[in-house]
Design a protein around this motif. Structure first.
Motif, PDB file in Angstrom:
ATOM      1  N   MET A   1      38.630  45.533  37.780  1.00  0.00           N
ATOM      2  CA  MET A   1      39.200  44.018  38.157  1.00  0.00           C
ATOM      3  C   MET A   1      38.411  44.187  39.328  1.00  0.00           C
ATOM      4  O   MET A   1      38.084  43.902  40.057  1.00  0.00           O
ATOM      5  CB  MET A   1      40.751  45.687  38.729  1.00  0.00           C
ATOM      6  N   VAL A   2      39.338  42.868  39.351  1.00  0.00           N
ATOM      7  CA  VAL A   2      38.798  41.431  39.783  1.00  0.00           C
ATOM      8  C   VAL A   2      40.293  40.961  41.011  1.00  0.00           C
ATOM      9  O   VAL A   2      41.422  40.627  40.291  1.00  0.00           O
ATOM     10  CB  VAL A   2      38.793  39.937  39.026  1.00  0.00           C
ATOM     11  N   THR A   3      39.900  40.767  42.484  1.00  0.00           N
ATOM     12  CA  THR A   3      41.220  40.225  43.519  1.00  0.00           C
ATOM     13  C   THR A   3      41.211  38.744  43.645  1.00  0.00           C
ATOM     14  O   THR A   3      40.301  38.909  43.927  1.00  0.00           O
ATOM     15  CB  THR A   3      41.284  41.047  44.309  1.00  0.00           C
ATOM     16  N   ILE A   4      41.862  38.235  43.713  1.00  0.00           N
ATOM     17  CA  ILE A   4      42.073  37.121  44.094  1.00  0.00           C
ATOM     18  C   ILE A   4      43.111  36.454  45.465  1.00  0.00           C
ATOM     19  O   ILE A   4      44.138  37.176  44.920  1.00  0.00           O
ATOM     20  CB  ILE A   4      41.935  35.422  42.955  1.00  0.00           C
ATOM     21  N   ASN A   5      42.747  36.389  46.492  1.00  0.00           N
ATOM     22  CA  ASN A   5      43.720  36.122  47.036  1.00  0.00           C
ATOM     23  C   ASN A   5      43.797  34.242  47.304  1.00  0.00           C
ATOM     24  O   ASN A   5      42.872  33.459  48.139  1.00  0.00           O
ATOM     25  CB  ASN A   5      43.364  36.568  48.423  1.00  0.00           C
ATOM     26  N   ASN A   6      45.259  34.053  47.624  1.00  0.00           N
ATOM     27  CA  ASN A   6      45.227  32.759  48.190  1.00  0.00           C
ATOM     28  C   ASN A   6      46.264  33.101  48.688  1.00  0.00           C
ATOM     29  O   ASN A   6      46.981  33.310  49.124  1.00  0.00           O
ATOM     30  CB  ASN A   6      45.304  32.308  46.640  1.00  0.00           C
ATOM     31  N   HIS A   7      46.699  31.340  49.013  1.00  0.00           N
ATOM     32  CA  HIS A   7      48.225  31.353  49.716  1.00  0.00           C
ATOM     33  C   HIS A   7      49.253  32.161  49.430  1.00  0.00           C
ATOM     34  O   HIS A   7      50.042  32.269  50.273  1.00  0.00           O
ATOM     35  CB  HIS A   7      48.247  30.008  50.346  1.00  0.00           C
ATOM     36  N   LEU A   8      49.480  32.127  48.275  1.00  0.00           N
ATOM     37  CA  LEU A   8      51.149  32.422  47.741  1.00  0.00           C
ATOM     38  C   LEU A   8      50.830  34.787  47.448  1.00  0.00           C
ATOM     39  O   LEU A   8      51.872  34.888  47.896  1.00  0.00           O
ATOM     40  CB  LEU A   8      51.107  32.110  46.045  1.00  0.00           C
ATOM     41  N   GLY A   9      49.475  35.307  47.773  1.00  0.00           N
ATOM     42  CA  GLY A   9      49.601  36.315  48.425  1.00  0.00           C
ATOM     43  C   GLY A   9      48.347  36.779  47.092  1.00  0.00           C
ATOM     44  O   GLY A   9      47.564  36.039  46.887  1.00  0.00           O
ATOM     45  N   ARG A  10      48.526  38.299  46.780  1.00  0.00           N
ATOM     46  CA  ARG A  10      47.015  38.780  45.922  1.00  0.00           C
ATOM     47  C   ARG A  10      47.159  38.495  44.441  1.00  0.00           C
ATOM     48  O   ARG A  10      48.841  39.394  44.059  1.00  0.00           O
ATOM     49  CB  ARG A  10      47.122  40.084  46.277  1.00  0.00           C
ATOM     50  N   ILE A  11      46.648  38.373  43.882  1.00  0.00           N
ATOM     51  CA  ILE A  11      46.312  38.476  41.960  1.00  0.00           C
ATOM     52  C   ILE A  11      45.836  39.779  41.839  1.00  0.00           C
ATOM     53  O   ILE A  11      43.732  39.417  42.082  1.00  0.00           O
ATOM     54  CB  ILE A  11      46.190  36.892  41.343  1.00  0.00           C
ATOM     55  N   ASP A  12      45.959  40.713  41.007  1.00  0.00           N
ATOM     56  CA  ASP A  12      44.561  41.256  40.566  1.00  0.00           C
ATOM     57  C   ASP A  12      44.775  41.174  39.126  1.00  0.00           C
ATOM     58  O   ASP A  12      46.034  40.885  38.020  1.00  0.00           O
ATOM     59  CB  ASP A  12      45.102  42.795  40.762  1.00  0.00           C
ATOM     60  N   ILE A  13      43.240  40.375  38.359  1.00  0.00           N
ATOM     61  CA  ILE A  13      43.157  41.101  36.830  1.00  0.00           C
ATOM     62  C   ILE A  13      42.235  41.995  36.714  1.00  0.00           C
ATOM     63  O   ILE A  13      41.126  42.322  36.633  1.00  0.00           O
ATOM     64  CB  ILE A  13      42.329  39.499  36.656  1.00  0.00           C
ATOM     65  N   SER A  14      42.784  42.775  35.583  1.00  0.00           N
ATOM     66  CA  SER A  14      42.363  43.402  34.999  1.00  0.00           C
ATOM     67  C   SER A  14      40.582  42.802  34.371  1.00  0.00           C
ATOM     68  O   SER A  14      40.671  41.867  33.393  1.00  0.00           O
ATOM     69  CB  SER A  14      42.798  44.483  34.398  1.00  0.00           C
ATOM     70  N   LYS A  15      39.663  44.047  34.249  1.00  0.00           N
ATOM     71  CA  LYS A  15      38.507  44.009  33.305  1.00  0.00           C
ATOM     72  C   LYS A  15      39.499  43.560  31.371  1.00  0.00           C
ATOM     73  O   LYS A  15      38.613  42.777  30.715  1.00  0.00           O
ATOM     74  CB  LYS A  15      38.000  44.485  33.049  1.00  0.00           C
ATOM     75  N   ARG A  16      40.339  44.233  31.381  1.00  0.00           N
ATOM     76  CA  ARG A  16      41.004  44.288  29.826  1.00  0.00           C
ATOM     77  C   ARG A  16      41.209  43.021  29.301  1.00  0.00           C
ATOM     78  O   ARG A  16      40.896  42.411  28.405  1.00  0.00           O
ATOM     79  CB  ARG A  16      41.140  45.365  29.394  1.00  0.00           C
ATOM     80  N   PHE A  17      41.647  42.401  30.269  1.00  0.00           N
ATOM     81  CA  PHE A  17      42.579  40.751  30.280  1.00  0.00           C
ATOM     82  C   PHE A  17      41.826  40.336  29.951  1.00  0.00           C
ATOM     83  O   PHE A  17      41.851  39.264  28.709  1.00  0.00           O
ATOM     84  CB  PHE A  17      43.010  40.329  31.323  1.00  0.00           C
ATOM     85  N   PHE A  18      40.610  39.952  30.617  1.00  0.00           N
ATOM     86  CA  PHE A  18      38.891  39.565  30.458  1.00  0.00           C
ATOM     87  C   PHE A  18      38.543  39.286  28.884  1.00  0.00           C
ATOM     88  O   PHE A  18      38.331  38.895  28.354  1.00  0.00           O
ATOM     89  CB  PHE A  18      37.920  39.449  31.371  1.00  0.00           C
ATOM     90  N   THR A  19      38.293  40.629  28.650  1.00  0.00           N
ATOM     91  CA  THR A  19      37.793  41.035  27.239  1.00  0.00           C
ATOM     92  C   THR A  19      39.274  40.857  26.406  1.00  0.00           C
ATOM     93  O   THR A  19      38.575  40.140  24.958  1.00  0.00           O
ATOM     94  CB  THR A  19      37.366  42.417  27.618  1.00  0.00           C
ATOM     95  N   ALA A  20      40.156  40.313  26.254  1.00  0.00           N
ATOM     96  CA  ALA A  20      40.919  40.685  25.316  1.00  0.00           C
ATOM     97  C   ALA A  20      41.171  38.605  25.220  1.00  0.00           C
ATOM     98  O   ALA A  20      40.916  38.205  24.038  1.00  0.00           O
ATOM     99  CB  ALA A  20      41.682  41.030  25.443  1.00  0.00           C
ATOM    100  N   LEU A  21      41.042  38.258  26.133  1.00  0.00           N
ATOM    101  CA  LEU A  21      41.030  36.770  26.198  1.00  0.00           C
ATOM    102  C   LEU A  21      40.072  36.675  25.568  1.00  0.00           C
ATOM    103  O   LEU A  21      39.953  35.341  24.393  1.00  0.00           O
ATOM    104  CB  LEU A  21      41.574  36.390  27.730  1.00  0.00           C
TER     105      LEU A  21
END
Length: 123
Positions: A1-21
């Motif tokens: 899982m990758v977490t991205i923090n920006n000015h709007l909040g936190r975004i969690d992206i799973s490894k499964r999303f990356f592999t499917a994309l």
């Protein structure tokens, strides 16, 4: 899982999303016939397909795709089979550019490296 923090909040992206994309992007490229198992985990799931259903993993989009995260960048390994008669170098360069573009466009993260391993050529 990758977490991205920006000015709007936190975004969690799973490894499964990356592999499917990435898996869907690669299989749509010209000259690619199939994805090959690239890791021991993928070999086990290919040998025993009932395990995917038993573990609730769903469809098999991660075949031939290995994603790692280093220093805020994505490193991708791809294992493919290409069609006989195509220019392998051109197919590989096309895959690298397309995967880099789609991954950066969809996630906003930088791609550090895309390694493409041509495991077989199908006639």
């Amino acid at each position: 899982m990758v977490t991205i923090n920006n000015h709007l909040g936190r975004i969690d992206i799973s490894k499964r999303f990356f592999t499917a994309l990435i898996g869907n992007t690669v299989t749509g490229c010209y000259g690619v016939v199939a994805m090959n198992s690239g890791t021991p985990r993928q070999n086990v799931f290919e040998s025993f397909p009932f395990l995917r259903k038993w573990l609730g993993l769903g469809k098999y989009h991660d075949k031939g795709v290995n994603v790692r995260f280093f220093d805020g960048k994505i490193h991708i390994d791809l294992h493919i089979t290409v069609l006989y008669g195509v220019n392998v170098s051109s197919v590989v360069k096309s895959i690298q550019h397309k995967v880099t573009y789609f991954t950066e466009e969809q996630t906003g993260m930088k791609v550090g490296r895309v390694n493409v391993f041509v495991d077989a050529i199908l006639q």
